[in-house]
Design a protein around this motif. Structure first.
Motif, PDB file in Angstrom:
ATOM      1  N   GLY B 212       0.591  -1.474  -0.010  1.00 59.75           N
ATOM      2  CA  GLY B 212      -0.062  -0.100  -0.080  1.00 59.75           C
ATOM      3  C   GLY B 212       1.009   0.968  -0.020  1.00 59.75           C
ATOM      4  O   GLY B 212       2.205   0.866   0.714  1.00 59.75           O
ATOM      5  N   ALA B 214       1.190   3.701   1.945  1.00 57.94           N
ATOM      6  CA  ALA B 214       1.770   4.510   3.141  1.00 57.94           C
ATOM      7  C   ALA B 214       3.015   3.262   3.668  1.00 57.94           C
ATOM      8  O   ALA B 214       4.169   3.970   4.360  1.00 57.94           O
ATOM      9  N   ASP B 215       3.137   2.403   2.866  1.00 57.99           N
ATOM     10  CA  ASP B 215       4.076   1.299   3.255  1.00 57.99           C
ATOM     11  C   ASP B 215       5.640   2.049   1.802  1.00 57.99           C
ATOM     12  O   ASP B 215       6.724   1.404   2.537  1.00 57.99           O
ATOM     13  N   GLY B 276       0.274  -5.787   3.160  1.00 62.23           N
ATOM     14  CA  GLY B 276      -0.135  -4.646   3.918  1.00 62.23           C
ATOM     15  C   GLY B 276      -1.736  -5.161   4.314  1.00 62.23           C
ATOM     16  O   GLY B 276      -1.367  -5.628   4.198  1.00 62.23           O
ATOM     17  N   THR B 279      -6.122  -0.641   3.443  1.00 62.02           N
ATOM     18  CA  THR B 279      -5.346   0.291   2.159  1.00 62.02           C
ATOM     19  C   THR B 279      -4.500   1.558   2.329  1.00 62.02           C
ATOM     20  O   THR B 279      -3.977   1.804   3.323  1.00 62.02           O
ATOM     21  N   SER B 280      -4.484   2.269   1.356  1.00 64.41           N
ATOM     22  CA  SER B 280      -3.734   3.214   1.459  1.00 64.41           C
ATOM     23  C   SER B 280      -4.088   4.303   2.448  1.00 64.41           C
ATOM     24  O   SER B 280      -3.317   5.422   2.359  1.00 64.41           O
ATOM     25  N   GLY B 281      -5.272   4.070   3.173  1.00 64.77           N
ATOM     26  CA  GLY B 281      -5.222   5.689   4.170  1.00 64.77           C
ATOM     27  C   GLY B 281      -5.844   6.849   3.541  1.00 64.77           C
ATOM     28  O   GLY B 281      -6.260   6.379   2.226  1.00 64.77           O
ATOM     29  N   TYR B 318       1.363  13.017   5.732  1.00 64.48           N
ATOM     30  CA  TYR B 318       1.722  12.415   4.202  1.00 64.48           C
ATOM     31  C   TYR B 318       0.310  13.081   3.429  1.00 64.48           C
ATOM     32  O   TYR B 318       0.461  13.437   2.464  1.00 64.48           O
ATOM     33  N   ARG B 353       6.417  10.406   1.468  1.00 62.77           N
ATOM     34  CA  ARG B 353       6.310   9.247   0.369  1.00 62.77           C
ATOM     35  C   ARG B 353       7.826   8.788   0.495  1.00 62.77           C
ATOM     36  O   ARG B 353       8.184   7.599  -0.344  1.00 62.77           O
ATOM     37  N   ASP B 395      -2.135   8.716  11.925  1.00 64.90           N
ATOM     38  CA  ASP B 395      -1.932   7.761  13.426  1.00 64.90           C
ATOM     39  C   ASP B 395      -0.341   8.660  13.883  1.00 64.90           C
ATOM     40  O   ASP B 395      -0.049   7.843  14.790  1.00 64.90           O
ATOM     41  N   GLY B 432      -6.728   6.669   9.352  1.00 67.67           N
ATOM     42  CA  GLY B 432      -5.270   6.859   8.368  1.00 67.67           C
ATOM     43  C   GLY B 432      -5.090   5.432   8.320  1.00 67.67           C
ATOM     44  O   GLY B 432      -5.906   4.571   7.803  1.00 67.67           O
ATOM     45  N   TYR B 433      -3.704   5.108   8.613  1.00 70.21           N
ATOM     46  CA  TYR B 433      -3.771   4.193   7.082  1.00 70.21           C
ATOM     47  C   TYR B 433      -3.902   2.174   8.682  1.00 70.21           C
ATOM     48  O   TYR B 433      -4.294   1.637   7.694  1.00 70.21           O
TER      49      TYR B 433
END
Lengths: 120, 469
Positions: B212, B214-215, B276, B279-281, B318, B353, B395, B432-433
């Motif tokens: 995702g 955020a990772d 992950g 999801t991407s947040g 982010y 990122r 987060d 958030g994520y």
């Protein structure tokens, strides 16, 4: 095991340790430039390309070597240029010492931001 | 060893030393640029030395020299154009792309070497690093391209679920291992090399697709470490110390950053690579946390808080990077600074990122680096802070991390709730994520200003200007 290999492995292990030692001190502020500079440094693979090119015979090997040269050169040149550009933006507080702060000839106009916003 | 060999040996040694010193100079912002130039200079020397050695060895035909020169010219031109044009927000994609081609070059070295020995023997001291270089280089090439595509929006940023991914991953790892052993046992047969190439490229896709948005900082760092290792392996293949040293340095840098990023996200590298959670947040269900009241504010009220503060700490996240609001936040900080208010930016390690991305974005917006404070400095400062302005971060500010039993327990956070008052600019109360409620938003001292980061900051600056201007 050949002596060459033993030397190579020794160098590999010691270099990893040196890398850990040197890089663990880099502050978070500089992590992106650090990564980008490290990225450029692995462009040293270009040296490997030039070395291995001596072995190349036949069209397939020629194509591989050429492609490798394109990749490696893009990596090394682009990496150093973009790192330099990024680091050029890190500046001191303007009030600190106005006179000697920037280089005497700051580029008259930073290249205007290219309008590829939409891509994001 | 003749004079020429000795001279080139020392030239390589000098290059290696310069790489180390160059990286060492990256320790401080005012020496970092010099460090980069030193490394670049050393690189030029290394390449010239390699050319001299190849010319003296005499194995390189004229055609190959021309092809090499053409390839280098094309690659350099492409690199310069990309490097000069890229916007700082797009930096993670570019770093991924350069990473991909670096890994690609390492794999091509292995491939060329394997093909030229077709039908003849190859000692295990060459064939073993050869398959490793080929495999790692291929994983990096395909993995980094997918990562770059995700960052650029060409590939969906959400984790892509590949059915039976774990099984596929295990099968490809076994297949890679099998073909690698096959090649080492019988280096004359190059079918194994191509099978390995395909399997490793597929594994790179499997690795990067499910990750995702955020990772991304973790993945980019990890792939960077991989490329370093691939280059070091290429160095073992061609028996070239400068490749081994530089590759190892990069491998170390990538590993350190990977570890730091994973720690800052409270996740193990293994868990991230395995796929992950969430999801991407930013898309979680909206609604006040546990029914507790949320204090909603508007630009004018938040402006009053800021204008009469002595110390302000801005927490960019982010969301600010996604909204491209770095210039707006910099303008606000500058205006407050001119009014004599002490402003600092508290930057969490995974804001942005890629590692350190937020610092670069703010630097581009002319925020002096003295105003950047890291997590520890920020946390000792919040108690004396009048207003903490959180922009697009979630987060990393959630006090739930200090309690056991939540998805983020133990994650290092910015203790924003220690400030006298908190203003949060955020589009909604969305999660958030980590997908959990943020206790900060229901804190009595917190005011929520619901807006997109860019629009919200613009409105805020306008209000502060009318208020005190």
């Amino acid at each position: 095991m050949s002596t060459n290999l033993l030397i190579d492995i020794t160098v590999l292990v010691l270099s990893l340790l040196v890398g850990f030692e040197v890089i663990s001190k880099v502050p978070a502020t500089l992590h992106t430039p650090l990564m980008s500079a490290a990225n450029a440094i692995h462009g040293v693979v270009l040296v490997g390309v030039i070395t291995v090119a001596g072995l190349a015979g036949g069209p397939l090997a020629y194509a591989l070597v050429t492609l490798a040269a394109v990749f490696a050169a893009m990596n090394v040149v682009g990496g150093f240029v973009v790192t330099d550009r990024m680091l050029g933006m890190f500046r001191d507080a303007p009030s600190a010492d106005p006179a000697p702060a920037p280089a005497p000839a700051p580029a008259p106009a930073r290249e205007p931001p290219v309008a590829d916003d939409r891509a994001e | 060893m003749n004079t020429f060999d000795t001279a080139t040996w020392f030239a390589y040694l000098a290059c290696a030393v310069c790489f180390v010193i160059g990286l060492h100079l990256m320790n401080a912002p005012h020496t970092a640029r010099r460090g980069n130039l030193l490394s670049a200079g050393a690189m030029a020397v290394a390449v010239c030395t390699a050319v001299a050695r190849a010319a003296r060895a005499g194995g390189t035909g004229t055609v190959v020299w021309i092809l090499l020169a053409a390839g280098i010219a094309v690659g350099s031109a492409a690199g310069v154009v990309l490097a000069r044009r890229v916007r700082m927000t797009a930096m993670p994609q570019l770093v991924s792309l350069f990473n991909a081609v670096g890994g690609g070059a390492a794999l091509l070295i292995s491939l060329t070497q394997a093909l030229t020995v077709r039908g003849t023997g190859l000692p295990a001291r060459v064939s073993a690093p050869l398959v490793l270089g080929l495999a790692i280089g291929s994983v990096t090439l395909s993995g980094s391209l997918v990562a770059a595509g995700k960052l650029q929006g060409l590939v969906s940023g959400a984790p892509v679920r590949v059915p039976g991914r774990r099984a596929l991953g295990a099968v490809s790892l076994l297949a890679a291992l099998g073909t690698a052993v096959w090649f080492v046992a019988d280096p004359g047969d190059d079918v194994s090399v191509f099978v390995l190439l395909v399997v490793a490229l597929a594994y790179g896709l499997l690795l990067a697709l499910p990750i995702g948005g955020a990772d991304m900082p973790v993945v980019i760092s990890l792939l960077n470490a991989f490329t370093g290792l691939a280059v070091a392996m290429a160095g073992l293949v061609v028996d070239d110390l400068v490749l081994i040293i530089a590759g190892a340095l990069v491998g170390a840098a990538g590993s350190i950053l990977t570890g730091l990023m994973a720690k800052a996200m409270n996740r193990s590298v293994g868990a991230i690579v395995a796929g992950g959670f969430g999801t991407s947040g930013g898309t979680g269900p909206s609604g006040p946390a546990a029914g507790r009241p949320v204090h909603v504010t508007e630009a004018d009220d938040a402006a009053v808080q800021l204008a009469y503060a002595h110390k302000v700490v801005i927490v960019p996240g982010y969301g600010l990077a996604v909204a491209h609001a770095e210039h707006e936040v910099a303008a606000l900080a500058r205006f407050l600074g001119e009014r004599g208010i002490d402003v600092a930016f508290a930057i969490h390690p995974v804001a942005g990122r890629m590692p350190g991305h937020m610092n670069v974005l703010l630097a581009e917006a002319n925020v002096p680096y003295e105003q950047f404070i890291d997590m520890d400095q920020a946390n000792s400062r919040f108690a004396q802070t009048d207003v903490a302005l959180v922009v697009g971060a979630n987060d990393v500010t959630n006090p739930a991390a200090r309690r056991p039993g939540t998805a983020i327990s133990g994650m290092p956070i910015l203790d924003v709730d220690a400030a006298k008052s908190v203003v949060v600019i955020k589009r909604s109360l969305g999660h958030g994520y980590a997908g959990i409620d943020n206790d900060l938003f229901t804190n009595p001292r917190t005011s929520m200003f619901f807006a997109d980061a860019k629009a919200g900051l613009t409105a805020l600056l306008g209000s502060v200007r009318t208020l005190v201007g």
